[in-house]
Write an enzyme that holds these catalytic residues in place. Structure first.
Site, mmCIF file in Angstrom:
data_model
loop_
_atom_site.group_PDB
_atom_site.id
_atom_site.type_symbol
_atom_site.label_atom_id
_atom_site.label_comp_id
_atom_site.label_asym_id
_atom_site.label_seq_id
_atom_site.Cartn_x
_atom_site.Cartn_y
_atom_site.Cartn_z
ATOM 1 N N ASP A 200 11.623 -0.480 -4.790
ATOM 2 C CA ASP A 200 12.473 0.672 -4.453
ATOM 3 C C ASP A 200 13.398 1.021 -5.615
ATOM 4 O O ASP A 200 13.751 0.158 -6.420
ATOM 5 C CB ASP A 200 13.291 0.348 -3.188
ATOM 6 C CG ASP A 200 13.878 1.603 -2.553
ATOM 7 O OD1 ASP A 200 13.356 2.710 -2.802
ATOM 8 O OD2 ASP A 200 14.870 1.471 -1.814
ATOM 9 N N LEU B 177 -4.735 -14.497 -9.752
ATOM 10 C CA LEU B 177 -3.733 -13.944 -8.823
ATOM 11 C C LEU B 177 -4.374 -12.990 -7.813
ATOM 12 O O LEU B 177 -5.238 -12.191 -8.162
ATOM 13 C CB LEU B 177 -2.682 -13.174 -9.634
ATOM 14 C CG LEU B 177 -1.549 -12.530 -8.841
ATOM 15 C CD1 LEU B 177 -0.558 -13.573 -8.349
ATOM 16 C CD2 LEU B 177 -0.813 -11.496 -9.700
ATOM 17 N N HIS C 255 8.729 7.337 -10.910
ATOM 18 C CA HIS C 255 7.495 6.771 -10.344
ATOM 19 C C HIS C 255 6.525 6.380 -11.450
ATOM 20 O O HIS C 255 5.843 5.352 -11.346
ATOM 21 C CB HIS C 255 6.837 7.774 -9.391
ATOM 22 C CG HIS C 255 7.676 8.055 -8.174
ATOM 23 N ND1 HIS C 255 8.279 7.059 -7.446
ATOM 24 C CD2 HIS C 255 8.027 9.225 -7.575
ATOM 25 C CE1 HIS C 255 8.959 7.603 -6.438
ATOM 26 N NE2 HIS C 255 8.832 8.911 -6.501
HETATM 27 C C1 IPE Z 1 10.298 1.695 0.954
HETATM 28 O O1 IPE Z 1 11.132 2.499 0.208
HETATM 29 C C2 IPE Z 1 8.862 2.078 0.736
HETATM 30 C C3 IPE Z 1 8.302 1.736 -0.577
HETATM 31 C C4 IPE Z 1 8.922 1.099 -1.538
HETATM 32 C C5 IPE Z 1 6.937 2.130 -0.771
HETATM 33 P P1 IPE Z 1 11.781 3.810 0.811
HETATM 34 O O2 IPE Z 1 12.611 4.411 -0.270
HETATM 35 O O3 IPE Z 1 10.725 4.681 1.396
HETATM 36 O O4 IPE Z 1 12.669 3.232 1.990
HETATM 37 P P2 IPE Z 1 13.934 3.848 2.751
HETATM 38 O O5 IPE Z 1 13.579 5.258 3.109
HETATM 39 O O6 IPE Z 1 15.081 3.794 1.792
HETATM 40 O O7 IPE Z 1 14.144 2.944 3.912
HETATM 41 C C1 IPE Z 2 10.280 3.634 -4.423
HETATM 42 O O1 IPE Z 2 11.261 4.399 -5.058
HETATM 43 C C2 IPE Z 2 8.913 4.257 -4.503
HETATM 44 C C3 IPE Z 2 8.398 4.772 -3.227
HETATM 45 C C4 IPE Z 2 9.016 4.726 -2.086
HETATM 46 C C5 IPE Z 2 7.101 5.381 -3.244
HETATM 47 P P1 IPE Z 2 11.967 5.607 -4.329
HETATM 48 O O2 IPE Z 2 11.180 6.847 -4.599
HETATM 49 O O3 IPE Z 2 12.210 5.328 -2.918
HETATM 50 O O4 IPE Z 2 13.332 5.673 -5.140
HETATM 51 P P2 IPE Z 2 14.773 5.907 -4.526
HETATM 52 O O5 IPE Z 2 14.971 4.879 -3.464
HETATM 53 O O6 IPE Z 2 14.809 7.295 -3.989
HETATM 54 O O7 IPE Z 2 15.695 5.697 -5.692
HETATM 55 MG MG MG Z 3 13.736 4.487 -1.882
#
Ligand code: IPE
Ligand code: IPE
Ligand code: MG
Length: 233
Positions: free
Chosen positions: A12, A123, A29
């Site tokens: 995240d 792995l 990303h």
């Molecule tokens: C969790 O992150 C999902 C992934 C890392 C794929 P999100 O950014 O979607 O989670 P929330 O919305 O903060 O709970």
């Molecule tokens: C995690 O990073 C990737 C996915 C959920 C696909 P985020 O896109 O949720 O990044 P933040 O949490 O908005 O910074």
């Molecule tokens: Mg996120």
């Protein structure tokens, strides 16, 4: 305590990492995707046997179409460029989640990578795509129901039944969950399998999470005392 056998990671913070640098979220990303292989290699070097990454949740479809498209394109690229790297690093890749909602092309790319890496003995990497813990449990119960029903006899669902129909069947439950990005929640990741995992939250954003950060998480894990409801002898 020994190194964890299975580490699960909620990657995240890509968007916030980019925003802090005045970049579009999509750039976060792109950087995040680059980190997957690097951390997998580091995990392998530390003696970890299984690594499971949360790449796209069943809830992430709620994001703007442009961002969803970028994530899908990155996943497709990943499946293609990974074939060489996984061969070199002897990594076996499997996807968990409901891939039937993904484009035909991405499904094909996934099956190609799974197939190309299936004989690798190093792995074991799981990528969770269109994955939700509750969705996985519902699919597991339905699969069990369909099979047992066709035998025409009444049945009881046990914990073992559910485990054996999950996408992670044959894979031990995670010992350690790492979530980057500072949030302290599971966001529907591996709801069944994480029952007794050690949880580790870090403020580091996923694109900047390093080998050293992984090592630090493992060091913290090794000091934990896992009791599973019992008492320390
Ligand atoms: C969790 O992150 C999902 C992934 C890392 C794929 P999100 O950014 O979607 O989670 P929330 O919305 O903060 O709970
Ligand atoms: C995690 O990073 C990737 C996915 C959920 C696909 P985020 O896109 O949720 O990044 P933040 O949490 O908005 O910074
Ligand atoms: Mg996120």
């Amino acid at each position: 305590m020994a190194v964890p056998r299975h580490v699960a990671i909620i990657m995240d913070g890509n968007g916030r990492w980019a925003k802090k640098r005045a970049l579009p979220r999509e750039a976060g990303h792109t950087m995040g995707a680059k980190n997957v292989e690097k951390i997998a290699e580091a995990a392998d070097n530390l003696g970890i046997e299984y690594i499971t990454y949360y790449a796209f949740s069943t809830e992430n479809w709620e994001r703007p179409q442009k961002e969803v498209d970028k994530l899908m394109a990155l996943l497709s690229d990943y499946m293609k460029t990974s074939i060489k790297k996984t061969t070199k690093n002897n990594i076996r890749v499997r996807v968990i989640g409901d891939i039937s909602r993904l484009s035909q092309k991405l499904q094909k790319d996934i099956l190609n990578l799974e197939d190309a890496s299936s004989k690798n003995t190093g792995l074991k990497m799981q990528l969770a795509i269109n994955y939700g813990g509750r969705d996985e449990i519902v699919r597991a119960v339905n699969k069990a129901y369909d099979e047992m029903d066709s035998e025409g006899k009444p049945f009881r669902i046990t914990q073992e039944t559910i485990s054996s129909y999950l996408d992670t069947k044959d894979i031990p439950d995670p010992d350690l969950l790492i979530r980057t990005g500072g949030e302290m929640r599971l966001s529907n990741f591996l709801m069944w399998q994480l029952s007794y995992a050690e949880l580790y939250f870090t403020d580091r954003m996923w694109p900047e999470f390093s080998k050293e950060d992984l090592k630090e998480a493992i060091d913290v894990y090794e000091k934990r005392d896992r009791r599973y409801g019992g008492l320390k002898e």
